[in-house]
Design a protein around this motif. Structure first.
Motif, PDB file in Angstrom:
ATOM      1  N   ALA A 104       0.830  -1.202   0.000  1.00 27.86           N
ATOM      2  CA  ALA A 104       0.000   0.000   0.000  1.00 27.86           C
ATOM      3  C   ALA A 104       0.861   1.247   0.000  1.00 27.86           C
ATOM      4  O   ALA A 104       1.934   1.266   0.600  1.00 27.86           O
ATOM      5  CB  ALA A 104      -0.908   0.008   1.225  1.00 27.86           C
ATOM      6  N   PRO A 105       0.401   2.308  -0.682  1.00 28.96           N
ATOM      7  CA  PRO A 105       1.080   3.600  -0.533  1.00 28.96           C
ATOM      8  C   PRO A 105       1.005   4.051   0.915  1.00 28.96           C
ATOM      9  O   PRO A 105       0.071   3.714   1.633  1.00 28.96           O
ATOM     10  CB  PRO A 105       0.268   4.531  -1.445  1.00 28.96           C
ATOM     11  CG  PRO A 105      -0.490   3.630  -2.359  1.00 28.96           C
ATOM     12  CD  PRO A 105      -0.747   2.378  -1.582  1.00 28.96           C
TER      13      PRO A 105
ATOM     14  N   TYR B 246       0.326   6.923   1.964  1.00 32.53           N
ATOM     15  CA  TYR B 246      -0.905   7.672   2.131  1.00 32.53           C
ATOM     16  C   TYR B 246      -1.686   7.709   0.819  1.00 32.53           C
ATOM     17  O   TYR B 246      -1.119   7.567  -0.266  1.00 32.53           O
ATOM     18  CB  TYR B 246      -0.655   9.101   2.640  1.00 32.53           C
ATOM     19  CG  TYR B 246       0.028  10.030   1.681  1.00 32.53           C
ATOM     20  CD1 TYR B 246      -0.690  10.736   0.722  1.00 32.53           C
ATOM     21  CD2 TYR B 246       1.402  10.253   1.745  1.00 32.53           C
ATOM     22  CE1 TYR B 246      -0.058  11.612  -0.154  1.00 32.53           C
ATOM     23  CE2 TYR B 246       2.043  11.124   0.880  1.00 32.53           C
ATOM     24  CZ  TYR B 246       1.304  11.804  -0.074  1.00 32.53           C
ATOM     25  OH  TYR B 246       1.925  12.661  -0.934  1.00 32.53           O
ATOM     26  N   THR B 247      -2.988   7.841   0.928  1.00 34.12           N
ATOM     27  CA  THR B 247      -3.837   8.090  -0.225  1.00 34.12           C
ATOM     28  C   THR B 247      -4.387   9.505  -0.107  1.00 34.12           C
ATOM     29  O   THR B 247      -4.373  10.104   0.973  1.00 34.12           O
ATOM     30  CB  THR B 247      -4.986   7.075  -0.314  1.00 34.12           C
ATOM     31  OG1 THR B 247      -5.721   7.095   0.920  1.00 34.12           O
ATOM     32  CG2 THR B 247      -4.443   5.672  -0.555  1.00 34.12           C
TER      33      THR B 247
ATOM     34  N   SER C  50      -7.421  12.374  -1.629  1.00 31.81           N
ATOM     35  CA  SER C  50      -8.632  12.621  -2.408  1.00 31.81           C
ATOM     36  C   SER C  50      -9.031  14.098  -2.407  1.00 31.81           C
ATOM     37  O   SER C  50     -10.132  14.444  -2.791  1.00 31.81           O
ATOM     38  CB  SER C  50      -9.790  11.780  -1.857  1.00 31.81           C
ATOM     39  OG  SER C  50     -10.052  12.121  -0.511  1.00 31.81           O
TER      40      SER C  50
ATOM     41  N   TRP D 276       2.877  12.519  -7.591  1.00 31.41           N
ATOM     42  CA  TRP D 276       1.475  12.824  -7.861  1.00 31.41           C
ATOM     43  C   TRP D 276       1.249  13.226  -9.312  1.00 31.41           C
ATOM     44  O   TRP D 276       1.931  14.094  -9.847  1.00 31.41           O
ATOM     45  CB  TRP D 276       1.018  13.953  -6.930  1.00 31.41           C
ATOM     46  CG  TRP D 276      -0.352  14.476  -7.187  1.00 31.41           C
ATOM     47  CD1 TRP D 276      -0.678  15.672  -7.732  1.00 31.41           C
ATOM     48  CD2 TRP D 276      -1.590  13.830  -6.865  1.00 31.41           C
ATOM     49  NE1 TRP D 276      -2.034  15.827  -7.794  1.00 31.41           N
ATOM     50  CE2 TRP D 276      -2.620  14.702  -7.261  1.00 31.41           C
ATOM     51  CE3 TRP D 276      -1.916  12.607  -6.288  1.00 31.41           C
ATOM     52  CZ2 TRP D 276      -3.971  14.384  -7.102  1.00 31.41           C
ATOM     53  CZ3 TRP D 276      -3.256  12.289  -6.126  1.00 31.41           C
ATOM     54  CH2 TRP D 276      -4.268  13.180  -6.527  1.00 31.41           C
TER      55      TRP D 276
ATOM     56  N   GLN E 145      -1.236   4.470  -9.788  1.00 30.56           N
ATOM     57  CA  GLN E 145      -2.016   3.874  -8.707  1.00 30.56           C
ATOM     58  C   GLN E 145      -2.316   4.944  -7.678  1.00 30.56           C
ATOM     59  O   GLN E 145      -1.416   5.643  -7.222  1.00 30.56           O
ATOM     60  CB  GLN E 145      -1.259   2.717  -8.042  1.00 30.56           C
ATOM     61  CG  GLN E 145      -1.996   2.108  -6.856  1.00 30.56           C
ATOM     62  CD  GLN E 145      -1.163   1.071  -6.113  1.00 30.56           C
ATOM     63  OE1 GLN E 145      -0.219   0.498  -6.669  1.00 30.56           O
ATOM     64  NE2 GLN E 145      -1.494   0.838  -4.854  1.00 30.56           N
ATOM     65  N   ASP E 146      -3.597   5.066  -7.319  1.00 28.80           N
ATOM     66  CA  ASP E 146      -4.028   6.027  -6.295  1.00 28.80           C
ATOM     67  C   ASP E 146      -3.565   7.440  -6.593  1.00 28.80           C
ATOM     68  O   ASP E 146      -3.230   8.208  -5.680  1.00 28.80           O
ATOM     69  CB  ASP E 146      -3.543   5.593  -4.915  1.00 28.80           C
ATOM     70  CG  ASP E 146      -4.165   4.272  -4.474  1.00 28.80           C
ATOM     71  OD1 ASP E 146      -5.399   4.177  -4.510  1.00 28.80           O
ATOM     72  OD2 ASP E 146      -3.414   3.348  -4.102  1.00 28.80           O
TER      73      ASP E 146
ATOM     74  N   ASP F  88      -1.166   5.740   6.324  1.00 29.84           N
ATOM     75  CA  ASP F  88      -1.039   4.371   6.806  1.00 29.84           C
ATOM     76  C   ASP F  88      -0.816   4.369   8.317  1.00 29.84           C
ATOM     77  O   ASP F  88      -0.044   5.177   8.847  1.00 29.84           O
ATOM     78  CB  ASP F  88       0.137   3.688   6.097  1.00 29.84           C
ATOM     79  CG  ASP F  88       0.180   2.193   6.349  1.00 29.84           C
ATOM     80  OD1 ASP F  88       0.544   1.795   7.474  1.00 29.84           O
ATOM     81  OD2 ASP F  88      -0.124   1.421   5.427  1.00 29.84           O
TER      82      ASP F  88
ATOM     83  N   ASN G 109       5.378  10.075  -2.664  1.00 28.17           N
ATOM     84  CA  ASN G 109       4.775   9.011  -1.887  1.00 28.17           C
ATOM     85  C   ASN G 109       5.727   7.818  -1.923  1.00 28.17           C
ATOM     86  O   ASN G 109       6.639   7.777  -2.757  1.00 28.17           O
ATOM     87  CB  ASN G 109       3.425   8.622  -2.487  1.00 28.17           C
ATOM     88  CG  ASN G 109       2.455   8.030  -1.475  1.00 28.17           C
ATOM     89  OD1 ASN G 109       2.868   7.518  -0.445  1.00 28.17           O
ATOM     90  ND2 ASN G 109       1.166   8.101  -1.782  1.00 28.17           N
TER      91      ASN G 109
ATOM     92  N   ASN H 118       5.752   3.275  -1.340  1.00 35.23           N
ATOM     93  CA  ASN H 118       4.918   2.092  -1.234  1.00 35.23           C
ATOM     94  C   ASN H 118       5.501   1.102  -0.236  1.00 35.23           C
ATOM     95  O   ASN H 118       6.700   0.813  -0.265  1.00 35.23           O
ATOM     96  CB  ASN H 118       4.789   1.412  -2.600  1.00 35.23           C
ATOM     97  CG  ASN H 118       3.695   0.356  -2.608  1.00 35.23           C
ATOM     98  OD1 ASN H 118       2.516   0.696  -2.593  1.00 35.23           O
ATOM     99  ND2 ASN H 118       4.068  -0.904  -2.635  1.00 35.23           N
TER     100      ASN H 118
END
Length: 213
Positions: A34-35, A37-38, A40, A71, A108-109, A147, A180, A182
């Motif tokens: 998982a990254p 952080y995500t 939005s 990003w 991704q994301d 995370d 970011n 992973n």
């Protein structure tokens, strides 16, 4: 004879059961990829070039980092190439990569990703995530989901291109920037007790087999 065949089958089934139990104990503690952080929220455009830094403290469980990201606003490709790296708390570079312009890197994301040689970070350590921005949008705090294995210690930026975290003076507590990383999917290391249990089990099965023979 039939008794020997039955004994061999019983031994094989016991061995298989022990191995299955060990595998279950290991896979039950796997960390999902998982990254860190995500995001939005609404991204922000800044006239570059800039260099951004984010500081993180690893929680009670260390992990492995296997990719760095940048990003990509709207997911339509990066305007420029961006250098991204991870440093330790003293400013020593641990890993870095260049994420190329365009859509060549996987998306991704909301981030374009580039694999790196796996980096193990220990529990309780501080790591610095630094990225050069020469165009492209960066992101802000709205909608950030971090995370649970890591804590944010703030972020900073400086005008111009550098790759020295010690040269980034302007620091805030609540901004995230363009980079970011992973967290890899890595099987947990067997606990000593689990290894001892498996060894005793295999030894017992072997001893029993030799005794019957």
């Amino acid at each position: 004879n039939h008794m020997q065949i039955f004994s061999k089958l019983k031994y094989s089934n016991s061995l298989a059961t022990l191995l299955c139990l060990l595998l279950m104990s290991l896979t039950g503690n796997q960390a999902l990829a998982a990254p860190v952080y995500t995001f939005s929220g609404t991204p922000t455009s800044m006239e570059g070039p800039w260099t951004f830094e984010q500081r993180f403290t690893v929680g009670t469980q260390g992990f492995v980092i296997d990719a760095l990201g940048f990003w990509d606003y709207q997911g339509n490709g990066l305007e420029a190439s961006h250098l991204v790296g991870i440093f330790d708390a003293s400013g020593t570079l641990l890993r870095s990569t260049t994420i190329g312009a365009g859509t060549g890197n996987s998306l991704q994301d909301g981030f374009r990703w580039q694999s790196i040689a796996q980096l193990t970070v220990d529990a309780g350590t501080t790591i610095l995530l630094v990225a050069q921005q020469a165009g492209d949008y960066h992101n802000m705090t709205d909608g950030m989901v971090l995370d649970s294995r890591i804590a944010s210690e703030g972020s900073g930026y400086v005008g111009g291109i550098t790759f020295d975290p010690n040269a980034i003076p302007e620091f805030t507590n609540n901004h995230i920037w363009a980079a970011n990383f992973n967290i890899a999917e890595v099987a947990a290391v067997p606990e000593p007790a689990s290894l001892a249990l498996l060894s005793l089990g295999l030894f017992g099965l072997g001893f029993s087999r030799r005794k019957k023979a």
